[in-house]
Scaffold this motif. Structure first.
Motif, PDB file in Angstrom:
ATOM      1  N   ALA A 272       0.904  -1.263  -0.026  1.00 49.92           N
ATOM      2  CA  ALA A 272      -0.008  -0.029   0.041  1.00 49.92           C
ATOM      3  C   ALA A 272       1.124   1.344   0.071  1.00 49.92           C
ATOM      4  CB  ALA A 272      -0.922  -0.023   1.297  1.00 49.92           C
ATOM      5  N   TYR A 273       0.654   2.241  -0.828  1.00 47.40           N
ATOM      6  CA  TYR A 273       1.244   3.555  -0.722  1.00 47.40           C
ATOM      7  C   TYR A 273       0.475   4.763  -1.245  1.00 47.40           C
ATOM      8  CZ  TYR A 273       5.688   0.632  -1.874  1.00 47.40           C
ATOM      9  OH  TYR A 273       6.575  -0.294  -1.861  1.00 47.40           O
ATOM     10  N   LEU A 274       0.740   5.757  -0.868  1.00 47.26           N
ATOM     11  CA  LEU A 274       0.101   7.073  -1.038  1.00 47.26           C
ATOM     12  C   LEU A 274       0.061   7.318  -2.764  1.00 47.26           C
ATOM     13  CD1 LEU A 274       0.855   9.799   1.804  1.00 47.26           C
ATOM     14  CD2 LEU A 274      -1.504   8.179   1.377  1.00 47.26           C
ATOM     15  N   ALA A 275      -0.971   7.861  -3.159  1.00 47.76           N
ATOM     16  CA  ALA A 275      -0.938   8.482  -4.253  1.00 47.76           C
ATOM     17  C   ALA A 275       0.266   9.452  -4.592  1.00 47.76           C
ATOM     18  CB  ALA A 275      -2.098   8.845  -4.934  1.00 47.76           C
ATOM     19  N   GLY A 276       1.027   9.368  -5.836  1.00 48.83           N
ATOM     20  CA  GLY A 276       1.872  10.393  -5.989  1.00 48.83           C
ATOM     21  C   GLY A 276       3.531  10.220  -5.960  1.00 48.83           C
ATOM     22  N   VAL A 277       3.826   9.149  -5.092  1.00 47.42           N
ATOM     23  CA  VAL A 277       5.078   8.673  -4.875  1.00 47.42           C
ATOM     24  C   VAL A 277       5.382   7.645  -5.943  1.00 47.42           C
ATOM     25  CG1 VAL A 277       4.442   8.487  -2.294  1.00 47.42           C
ATOM     26  CG2 VAL A 277       4.506   6.274  -3.614  1.00 47.42           C
ATOM     27  N   THR A 278       6.766   7.551  -5.892  1.00 46.08           N
ATOM     28  CA  THR A 278       7.289   6.595  -6.922  1.00 46.08           C
ATOM     29  C   THR A 278       7.541   5.155  -6.129  1.00 46.08           C
ATOM     30  OG1 THR A 278       8.414   8.160  -7.919  1.00 46.08           O
ATOM     31  CG2 THR A 278       9.502   5.931  -8.070  1.00 46.08           C
ATOM     32  N   VAL A 279       6.800   4.241  -6.901  1.00 43.16           N
ATOM     33  CA  VAL A 279       6.857   2.811  -6.171  1.00 43.16           C
ATOM     34  C   VAL A 279       7.851   2.005  -6.825  1.00 43.16           C
ATOM     35  CG1 VAL A 279       5.449   0.621  -5.589  1.00 43.16           C
ATOM     36  CG2 VAL A 279       4.475   2.850  -5.678  1.00 43.16           C
ATOM     37  N   GLU A 280       8.628   0.917  -5.996  1.00 44.40           N
ATOM     38  CA  GLU A 280       9.466   0.174  -6.587  1.00 44.40           C
ATOM     39  C   GLU A 280       9.090  -1.405  -6.053  1.00 44.40           C
ATOM     40  OE1 GLU A 280      14.268  -1.297  -6.694  1.00 44.40           O
ATOM     41  OE2 GLU A 280      13.417   0.455  -5.348  1.00 44.40           O
ATOM     42  N   LEU A 281       8.974  -1.884  -7.321  1.00 41.72           N
ATOM     43  CA  LEU A 281       8.443  -3.657  -7.008  1.00 41.72           C
ATOM     44  C   LEU A 281       9.538  -4.627  -7.322  1.00 41.72           C
ATOM     45  CD1 LEU A 281       4.627  -3.358  -8.372  1.00 41.72           C
ATOM     46  CD2 LEU A 281       5.734  -2.794  -5.802  1.00 41.72           C
ATOM     47  N   PRO A 282      10.273  -4.994  -6.332  1.00 44.60           N
ATOM     48  CA  PRO A 282      11.334  -5.941  -6.602  1.00 44.60           C
ATOM     49  C   PRO A 282      10.699  -7.495  -7.142  1.00 44.60           C
ATOM     50  CG  PRO A 282      11.673  -4.934  -4.615  1.00 44.60           C
ATOM     51  CD  PRO A 282      10.272  -4.838  -4.787  1.00 44.60           C
ATOM     52  N   CYS A 283      11.546  -7.870  -7.954  1.00 39.90           N
ATOM     53  CA  CYS A 283      11.319  -9.281  -8.444  1.00 39.90           C
ATOM     54  C   CYS A 283      12.141 -10.096  -7.598  1.00 39.90           C
ATOM     55  CB  CYS A 283      11.563  -9.483  -9.949  1.00 39.90           C
ATOM     56  SG  CYS A 283      11.097 -11.021 -10.419  1.00 39.90           S
TER      57      CYS A 283
ATOM     58  N   TYR B  58       2.385  -9.082  -6.641  1.00 39.29           N
ATOM     59  CA  TYR B  58       1.959  -7.722  -5.842  1.00 39.29           C
ATOM     60  C   TYR B  58       0.536  -7.736  -5.897  1.00 39.29           C
ATOM     61  CZ  TYR B  58       6.998  -7.359  -4.849  1.00 39.29           C
ATOM     62  OH  TYR B  58       8.592  -7.428  -4.360  1.00 39.29           O
ATOM     63  N   ASP B  59       0.017  -7.299  -4.801  1.00 36.34           N
ATOM     64  CA  ASP B  59      -1.313  -6.773  -4.725  1.00 36.34           C
ATOM     65  C   ASP B  59      -1.059  -5.379  -4.386  1.00 36.34           C
ATOM     66  OD1 ASP B  59      -4.051  -6.320  -4.718  1.00 36.34           O
ATOM     67  OD2 ASP B  59      -4.186  -7.001  -2.426  1.00 36.34           O
ATOM     68  N   LEU B  60      -1.036  -4.304  -5.431  1.00 36.28           N
ATOM     69  CA  LEU B  60      -0.694  -3.164  -5.175  1.00 36.28           C
ATOM     70  C   LEU B  60      -1.936  -2.282  -4.814  1.00 36.28           C
ATOM     71  CD1 LEU B  60       1.532  -0.567  -4.755  1.00 36.28           C
ATOM     72  CD2 LEU B  60       0.995  -0.366  -7.419  1.00 36.28           C
ATOM     73  N   ASP B  61      -2.086  -1.313  -3.858  1.00 35.59           N
ATOM     74  CA  ASP B  61      -3.142  -0.511  -3.153  1.00 35.59           C
ATOM     75  C   ASP B  61      -2.762   1.043  -3.186  1.00 35.59           C
ATOM     76  OD1 ASP B  61      -5.748   0.529  -2.337  1.00 35.59           O
ATOM     77  OD2 ASP B  61      -4.944  -0.224  -0.487  1.00 35.59           O
ATOM     78  N   VAL B  62      -3.195   1.806  -4.138  1.00 32.97           N
ATOM     79  CA  VAL B  62      -2.901   3.285  -4.077  1.00 32.97           C
ATOM     80  C   VAL B  62      -3.603   3.806  -3.453  1.00 32.97           C
ATOM     81  CG1 VAL B  62      -1.706   5.132  -5.237  1.00 32.97           C
ATOM     82  CG2 VAL B  62      -1.357   2.818  -6.327  1.00 32.97           C
ATOM     83  N   GLN B  63      -3.633   4.708  -2.257  1.00 39.19           N
ATOM     84  CA  GLN B  63      -4.707   5.475  -1.697  1.00 39.19           C
ATOM     85  C   GLN B  63      -4.423   7.047  -1.730  1.00 39.19           C
ATOM     86  OE1 GLN B  63      -4.923   3.882   2.363  1.00 39.19           O
ATOM     87  NE2 GLN B  63      -4.765   1.672   1.602  1.00 39.19           N
ATOM     88  N   GLU B  64      -5.493   7.495  -2.039  1.00 39.25           N
ATOM     89  CA  GLU B  64      -5.524   9.021  -1.980  1.00 39.25           C
ATOM     90  C   GLU B  64      -5.616   9.644  -0.476  1.00 39.25           C
ATOM     91  OE1 GLU B  64      -5.159  11.322  -4.054  1.00 39.25           O
ATOM     92  OE2 GLU B  64      -5.689  10.605  -6.059  1.00 39.25           O
TER      93      GLU B  64
END
Length: 395
Positions: A40-51, A132-138
């Motif tokens: 889970a991340y805030l909207a607007g950030v840069t997300v890194e998803l490692p394999c 990954y189950d990515l959840d971007v939250q405002e």
């Protein structure tokens, strides 16, 4: 061409792993049953998803399935370098223009709620290695006072689930020597015994509010007041100086940008969990004074800092030209010289520009001054020559 640009920071991660990194993938076995790690991340950030796992000598391809959709999209150009320069990233655009693959990790710049969904690290043969189950939250931005700093967010409790806000620790003061701000992020989570088995780890009983692990009945019953929060409070700390050490120079960057266009500046080295601050010359730019969408009766600010720590101009004006400083963890990290110039669009002529008369007047005055100086020099030379000739004749 998009009218919004994001500038300043360039990522230079190599798409190929160095030799010492190959052993990590060789020693990490991929799960036999594909599960999705909740992120889970805030909207607007840069997300890194490692394999985290993959067979050796396999090219990584990332797959994306949007939340609520059954269509799966491929996020790769089979070279891992679709995005080479982040200055080409629009503020809001399709996911395909905001990602890159570096060292087998998927980086998504300025994520939004529409980017929520499933991300799978796989191969061109259709093999899946990690998900990954990515959840971007405002986030709702809240400015805390001394009176409200100790107030807690009441959880939403029912028989089947409990909705609560999970807060990260307060950041360090984003400036030193002058009044600054501290921020902390609170993400929305749900605790329940009825999470989907594919979306949780062993003994995991909580997932983010937008996760696919939650039954759909939970999401329809949850209150609209639940959600992410970005809290801000004021602070002031003294600068720490190490004796017998020279001041660390900060990088100086130069940027030219047309007026009346949107612009997003990023502080080099900024991460989602770092404390970032911005100054325009000697004037601090405080988040609490530039909150977007705070009051529906007032127009949104033209200059503000988003939840990803970017300085956003919507749009730029000529008076925005100047020197900007960004701070990381309470220390100055970069000096940005911004020049906003007038841009002539289609159907506009040079004569119709409002500054054209003043520019012509300045040029004519400069030409008249240079002509007068030239004539003065000629007269002085002629006078000196005449006096010299008179002295010669007298002798």
């Amino acid at each position: 061409v998009s009218r919004t640009h994001r500038c300043i920071l360039l990522w230079t991660w190599d798409s190929k792993a160095p030799g010492d990194k190959q052993d990590v993938f060789a020693s990490t076995a991929c799960p036999a049953f594909l599960t999705f790690t909740n992120a889970a991340y805030l909207a607007g950030v840069t997300v890194e998803l490692p394999c985290y796992c993959k067979p050796q000598e396999v090219s990584v391809v990332w797959f994306f399935q949007k939340r609520g959709s059954t269509d799966t999209r491929v996020l790769s150009d089979h070279q891992g370098n679709r995005l080479l320069d982040t200055s080409h990233i629009p503020q809001s655009s399709d996911l395909h223009s905001r990602f890159t693959i570096r060292l087998f990790s998927l980086l998504i710049f300025r994520v939004g709620p529409a980017d929520s969904g499933l991300y799978i690290c796989g191969s061109t043969n259709g093999d899946f290695f990690f998900g990954y189950d990515l959840d971007v939250q405002e986030a709702q931005t809240v400015t805390l006072t001394q009176r409200s700093a100790g107030e807690a967010v009441e959880p939403l409790l029912t028989y089947l689930y409990q909705v609560f806000t999970s807060f990260q620790p307060w950041s360090v003061c984003d400036r030193c020597g002058v009044p600054g701000e501290q921020v902390r992020v609170g993400l929305c989570y749900v605790r329940s015994r009825f999470l989907h088995v594919r979306y949780r780890q062993p003994n995991q009983t909580a997932a983010s509010c937008g996760s696919g692990a939650l039954p759909r009945a939970f999401q329809t019953q949850m209150s609209s007041r639940t959600g992410a929060r970005l809290e801000i409070k004021s602070c002031q700390v003294t600068c720490e100086f190490v004796s017998d050490s020279l001041p660390v120079p900060v990088p100086v960057l130069f940027l030219n940008h047309p007026a009346d266009r949107d612009l997003v500046l990023e502080c080099p080295g900024a991460r989602p969990n770092t404390a970032v601050a911005w100054d325009h010359g000697s004037k601090p730019i405080y988040r609490s004074e530039h909150l977007p969408g705070g009051n529906s009766s007032t127009p949104p600010p033209r200059l503000w800092i988003d939840t990803g720590h970017h300085l956003v101009f919507q749009p730029t004006k000529a008076q925005d030209s100047g020197v900007y400083y960004c701070w990381l963890e309470g220390h100055r990290a970069a000096e940005i010289h911004l020049l906003v110039y007038s841009h002539l669009g289609r159907g506009q002529s040079l004569l119709s520009h409002p500054d054209f008369p003043a520019a012509v007047q300045t040029v004519l005055k400069s030409y008249a001054a240079m002509t007068a100086l030239f004539c003065l020099l000629l007269f002085c030379r002629a006078g000196i020559k005449h006096l010299t000739e008179d002295a010669t004749h007298s002798d």
